[in-house]
Scaffold this active site. Structure first.
Site, PDB file in Angstrom:
ATOM      1  N   GLU A 163       0.858  -1.195   0.000  1.00 17.34           N
ATOM      2  CA  GLU A 163       0.000   0.000   0.000  1.00 17.34           C
ATOM      3  C   GLU A 163       0.890   1.240   0.000  1.00 17.34           C
ATOM      4  O   GLU A 163       2.059   1.156   0.378  1.00 17.34           O
ATOM      5  CB  GLU A 163      -0.893  -0.013   1.249  1.00 17.34           C
ATOM      6  CG  GLU A 163      -1.786  -1.238   1.282  1.00 17.34           C
ATOM      7  CD  GLU A 163      -2.698  -1.297   2.509  1.00 17.34           C
ATOM      8  OE1 GLU A 163      -2.670  -0.364   3.345  1.00 17.34           O
ATOM      9  OE2 GLU A 163      -3.437  -2.282   2.601  1.00 17.34           O
ATOM     10  N   SER A 202       7.776  -2.012   2.797  1.00 16.45           N
ATOM     11  CA  SER A 202       8.570  -2.968   3.589  1.00 16.45           C
ATOM     12  C   SER A 202       7.855  -3.314   4.885  1.00 16.45           C
ATOM     13  O   SER A 202       7.911  -4.447   5.360  1.00 16.45           O
ATOM     14  CB  SER A 202       9.935  -2.349   3.919  1.00 16.45           C
ATOM     15  OG  SER A 202      10.629  -2.066   2.729  1.00 16.45           O
ATOM     16  N   SER A 241       1.598  -5.903  -9.552  1.00 14.78           N
ATOM     17  CA  SER A 241       1.955  -6.498 -10.848  1.00 14.78           C
ATOM     18  C   SER A 241       0.766  -7.242 -11.434  1.00 14.78           C
ATOM     19  O   SER A 241       0.047  -7.948 -10.703  1.00 14.78           O
ATOM     20  CB  SER A 241       3.113  -7.486 -10.680  1.00 14.78           C
ATOM     21  OG  SER A 241       4.252  -6.836 -10.202  1.00 14.78           O
ATOM     22  N   GLN A 246      29.911  -2.730 -19.348  1.00 10.66           N
ATOM     23  CA  GLN A 246      31.322  -2.348 -19.462  1.00 10.66           C
ATOM     24  C   GLN A 246      32.012  -3.135 -20.579  1.00 10.66           C
ATOM     25  O   GLN A 246      32.748  -2.561 -21.382  1.00 10.66           O
ATOM     26  CB  GLN A 246      32.020  -2.584 -18.111  1.00 10.66           C
ATOM     27  CG  GLN A 246      33.285  -1.778 -17.912  1.00 10.66           C
ATOM     28  CD  GLN A 246      33.003  -0.274 -17.871  1.00 10.66           C
ATOM     29  OE1 GLN A 246      31.876   0.164 -17.699  1.00 10.66           O
ATOM     30  NE2 GLN A 246      34.050   0.501 -18.074  1.00 10.66           N
ATOM     31  N   GLU A 273       9.136  -8.023  -3.811  1.00 12.00           N
ATOM     32  CA  GLU A 273       9.082  -9.230  -2.959  1.00 12.00           C
ATOM     33  C   GLU A 273      10.098  -9.136  -1.825  1.00 12.00           C
ATOM     34  O   GLU A 273      10.721 -10.126  -1.438  1.00 12.00           O
ATOM     35  CB  GLU A 273       9.236 -10.496  -3.803  1.00 12.00           C
ATOM     36  CG  GLU A 273       8.071 -10.608  -4.799  1.00 12.00           C
ATOM     37  CD  GLU A 273       7.937 -11.963  -5.457  1.00 12.00           C
ATOM     38  OE1 GLU A 273       8.271 -12.958  -4.819  1.00 12.00           O
ATOM     39  OE2 GLU A 273       7.497 -11.975  -6.610  1.00 12.00           O
ATOM     40  N   GLY A 274      10.250  -7.925  -1.303  1.00 13.46           N
ATOM     41  CA  GLY A 274      11.166  -7.677  -0.186  1.00 13.46           C
ATOM     42  C   GLY A 274      12.490  -7.130  -0.677  1.00 13.46           C
ATOM     43  O   GLY A 274      13.191  -7.780  -1.453  1.00 13.46           O
TER      44      GLY A 274
HETATM   45  C1  LIG Z   1       7.329  -2.666 -10.437  1.00 13.25           C
HETATM   46  C2  LIG Z   1       6.888  -3.125  -9.084  1.00 13.25           C
HETATM   47  C3  LIG Z   1       6.040  -4.214  -8.990  1.00 13.25           C
HETATM   48  C4  LIG Z   1       5.564  -4.626  -7.746  1.00 13.25           C
HETATM   49  N1  LIG Z   1       4.682  -5.673  -7.674  1.00 13.25           N
HETATM   50  C5  LIG Z   1       4.055  -5.925  -6.482  1.00 13.25           C
HETATM   51  C6  LIG Z   1       2.990  -6.881  -6.409  1.00 13.25           C
HETATM   52  O1  LIG Z   1       2.656  -7.553  -7.383  1.00 13.25           O
HETATM   53  N2  LIG Z   1       2.338  -7.031  -5.229  1.00 13.25           N
HETATM   54  C7  LIG Z   1       2.678  -6.321  -4.105  1.00 13.25           C
HETATM   55  O2  LIG Z   1       2.029  -6.489  -3.072  1.00 13.25           O
HETATM   56  N3  LIG Z   1       3.705  -5.416  -4.137  1.00 13.25           N
HETATM   57  C8  LIG Z   1       4.389  -5.211  -5.293  1.00 13.25           C
HETATM   58  N4  LIG Z   1       5.414  -4.287  -5.358  1.00 13.25           N
HETATM   59  C9  LIG Z   1       5.781  -3.569  -4.140  1.00 13.25           C
HETATM   60  C10 LIG Z   1       7.149  -3.949  -3.596  1.00 13.25           C
HETATM   61  O3  LIG Z   1       7.102  -5.204  -2.977  1.00 13.25           O
HETATM   62  C11 LIG Z   1       7.577  -2.810  -2.653  1.00 13.25           C
HETATM   63  O4  LIG Z   1       7.894  -1.697  -3.486  1.00 13.25           O
HETATM   64  C12 LIG Z   1       8.761  -3.179  -1.798  1.00 13.25           C
HETATM   65  O5  LIG Z   1       8.380  -4.144  -0.834  1.00 13.25           O
HETATM   66  C13 LIG Z   1       9.354  -1.962  -1.075  1.00 13.25           C
HETATM   67  O6  LIG Z   1       8.390  -1.190  -0.477  1.00 13.25           O
HETATM   68  P1  LIG Z   1       8.390   0.405  -0.742  1.00 13.25           P
HETATM   69  O7  LIG Z   1       8.434   0.605  -2.205  1.00 13.25           O
HETATM   70  O8  LIG Z   1       7.243   0.985  -0.004  1.00 13.25           O
HETATM   71  O9  LIG Z   1       9.749   0.938  -0.137  1.00 13.25           O
HETATM   72  P2  LIG Z   1      10.026   1.316   1.394  1.00 13.25           P
HETATM   73  O10 LIG Z   1       9.493   0.233   2.269  1.00 13.25           O
HETATM   74  O11 LIG Z   1       9.573   2.701   1.623  1.00 13.25           O
HETATM   75  O12 LIG Z   1      11.605   1.259   1.430  1.00 13.25           O
HETATM   76  C14 LIG Z   1      12.453   2.333   1.034  1.00 13.25           C
HETATM   77  C15 LIG Z   1      13.886   1.989   1.467  1.00 13.25           C
HETATM   78  O13 LIG Z   1      13.946   1.869   2.900  1.00 13.25           O
HETATM   79  C16 LIG Z   1      14.504   0.613   3.247  1.00 13.25           C
HETATM   80  N5  LIG Z   1      13.909   0.131   4.482  1.00 13.25           N
HETATM   81  C17 LIG Z   1      12.591   0.112   4.817  1.00 13.25           C
HETATM   82  N6  LIG Z   1      12.447  -0.416   6.039  1.00 13.25           N
HETATM   83  C18 LIG Z   1      13.689  -0.752   6.473  1.00 13.25           C
HETATM   84  C19 LIG Z   1      14.203  -1.341   7.671  1.00 13.25           C
HETATM   85  N7  LIG Z   1      13.388  -1.732   8.663  1.00 13.25           N
HETATM   86  N8  LIG Z   1      15.537  -1.514   7.785  1.00 13.25           N
HETATM   87  C20 LIG Z   1      16.355  -1.145   6.788  1.00 13.25           C
HETATM   88  N9  LIG Z   1      15.942  -0.580   5.638  1.00 13.25           N
HETATM   89  C21 LIG Z   1      14.615  -0.395   5.487  1.00 13.25           C
HETATM   90  C22 LIG Z   1      14.151  -0.293   2.065  1.00 13.25           C
HETATM   91  O14 LIG Z   1      14.993  -1.437   2.023  1.00 13.25           O
HETATM   92  C23 LIG Z   1      14.369   0.649   0.908  1.00 13.25           C
HETATM   93  O15 LIG Z   1      15.735   0.726   0.631  1.00 13.25           O
HETATM   94  C24 LIG Z   1       5.968  -3.932  -6.582  1.00 13.25           C
HETATM   95  C25 LIG Z   1       6.863  -2.858  -6.681  1.00 13.25           C
HETATM   96  C26 LIG Z   1       7.308  -2.451  -7.904  1.00 13.25           C
HETATM   97  C27 LIG Z   1       8.251  -1.287  -7.983  1.00 13.25           C
END
Ligand SMILES: Cc1cc2nc3c(=O)[nH]c(=O)nc-3n(C[C@H](O)[C@H](O)[C@H](O)COP(=O)(O)OP(=O)(O)OC[C@H]3O[C@@H](n4cnc5c(N)ncnc54)[C@H](O)[C@@H]3O)c2cc1C
Length: 380
Positions: free
Chosen positions: A127, A132, A158, A337, A364-365
């Site tokens: 959402e 994460s 997706s 490269q 997926e994490g």
């Molecule tokens: C093209 C695409 C397709 C996707 N498809 C799906 C799908 O089919 N279904 C679905 O449910 N989701 C889907 N996702 C979502 C995807 O799983 C999330 O984008 C991903 O889990 C990261 O969440 P976020 O984008 O909110 O980043 P954030 O959670 O905001 O993270 C931003 C940064 O902070 C870091 N971070 C966050 N918390 C911590 C912590 N506790 N410790 C250290 N570092 C941390 C992260 O590692 C990252 O570097 C998709 C995303 C994309 C871009």
């Protein structure tokens, strides 16, 4: 120990690799230009069983175990990653919850159409305010008689724009915190109150469409509750665990392709009067790419084998995903490269892989979340 894939899996892997290289790759430019995977390619994929990889034969699928599925995912990685993304979101996270937790009635209603490719599947947990931190989702499912009413917004989902079925994770009991979540089978195209938002404009993986999914008093029959009510965060995330092994395998295939392209280019391209393959600096890049391929392959094979033995792979699936996706980023960089200026040009598959692979360290994490899972399990 035997590191050979069984003959039937080797054959299926070879068939899918040929399909990716001879049928999908020649259409890569078209997919990039239109951001659309042509229907005839999806039909060919369905005829090869790609939509039914994890679906039992009784429901029209191929019924592969984890080793077989991952062998196919490695082959998928050898060609256009957007195309592979459509298939893997469907066959992996889109299907595994239903296969694992579904009732006979739910399986009979959906799996045959999913296996034939008629009904494309996806999985929705993320959402806008919880990525994460997936335990913190807000989409609410309230039970009213024999239906659940869903309200909330998922994003980056997706396959959402083409999906006939989504496995949606929503909160059924806010008082229970992360244990108060449930999974639902939602048909986005026919459920009143479900709409698909704007299609995301992404850096890469063209043709693999993702979008917002909006629930406004969406009415889902109680018969579509997947697994027990309040199944909980850990079980819901279990659907993703097996998907992570598949991503490791896809990454391995992508690295193998990049290595093959790099070896061919290094042997053909001459500078200073000889093939650039004769320069040790270039040889070292090729050697490092081969090390990444081999270590990633052994890891996914081990974790897939563990899944098939019924072992808990929570830690090892993260080890495999982290290793392979981080390695792939380095391999993609080296491939650019080795290719030199050509690797920066739009008509080069290397340029495309460089963009496409970046997603695998995020969805997926993220890599950071994989490390948290690994450390959390070590310290438990
Ligand atoms: C093209 C695409 C397709 C996707 N498809 C799906 C799908 O089919 N279904 C679905 O449910 N989701 C889907 N996702 C979502 C995807 O799983 C999330 O984008 C991903 O889990 C990261 O969440 P976020 O984008 O909110 O980043 P954030 O959670 O905001 O993270 C931003 C940064 O902070 C870091 N971070 C966050 N918390 C911590 C912590 N506790 N410790 C250290 N570092 C941390 C992260 O590692 C990252 O570097 C998709 C995303 C994309 C871009």
């Amino acid at each position: 120990m035997n590191f050979e894939l069984p003959g039937d899996l080797r054959d299926m892997q070879a068939t899918i690799r040929d399909f990716m290289l001879t049928r999908v790759e020649p259409r890569a430019h078209e997919i990039e230009e239109t951001n659309h995977v042509p229907e005839d390619l999806l039909r060919e994929a369905a005829a090869l069983g790609l939509f039914g990889l994890s679906i039992p034969e009784a429901y029209g699928g191929v019924g592969l175990g984890a080793l077989g599925r991952c062998a196919v995912y490695e082959a998928l990685g050898m060609g256009h990653m957007g195309f592979g993304g459509v298939i893997s979101a469907h066959a992996s996270i889109g299907t595994s919850g239903l296969v694992k937790l579904g009732t006979d009635d739910q399986k009979a209603r959906f799996l045959p159409r999913m296996a034939s490719g008629e009904c494309v599947a996806g999985f929705a947990i993320t959402e806008p305010s919880s990525g994460s931190d997936a335990a913190n989702i807000r989409t609410r499912a309230e039970k009213r008689g024999d239906v659940y009413v869903l309200n909330g917004t998922k994003h980056y989902i997706s396959n959402a724009p083409i999906a006939g079925l989504l496995t949606v994770i929503a909160v059924t009991d806010p008082a229970r915190g992360s244990k108060g979540m449930s999974a639902f089978l939602v048909e986005p195209q026919s459920t009143p109150g479900v709409s698909i938002g704007k299609i995301d404009e992404k850096m890469g993986q063209k043709g693999a469409l993702s979008a917002e999914v909006i629930f406004q008093d969406a009415v889902v029959p109680a018969a579509n509750l997947l697994g027990p009510e309040h199944l909980g965060y850990r079980e819901a995330l279990g659907i993703l665990t097996n998907g992570r092994v598949g991503i490791a395998a896809r990454s391995t295939g992508a690295m193998q392709r990049l290595l093959d392209l790099s070896v061919a280019h290094a042997q053909a391209r001459e500078q200073f009067g000889k093939p650039i393959a004769e320069f040790q600096a270039v040889q070292f890049m090729l050697a490092e790419m081969e090390i990444a391929v081999q270590t990633s392959r052994v890891l996914w094979q081990k974790v897939a084998w563990m899944v098939d033995q019924g072992q808990d792979v929570r830690r090892m699936a993260s080890v495999a995903k982290y290793h392979a996706t981080e390695a792939l980023s380095q391999v993609a960089d080296k491939a650019v490269q080795v290719a030199g200026g050509m690797g920066y040009m739009k008509d080069s598959p290397v340029e495309r892989y460089y963009r496409d692979q970046r997603l695998l360290r995020i969805y997926e994490g993220t890599s950071e979340i994989q490390k948290l899972i690994i450390a959390g399990d070590l310290l438990r």
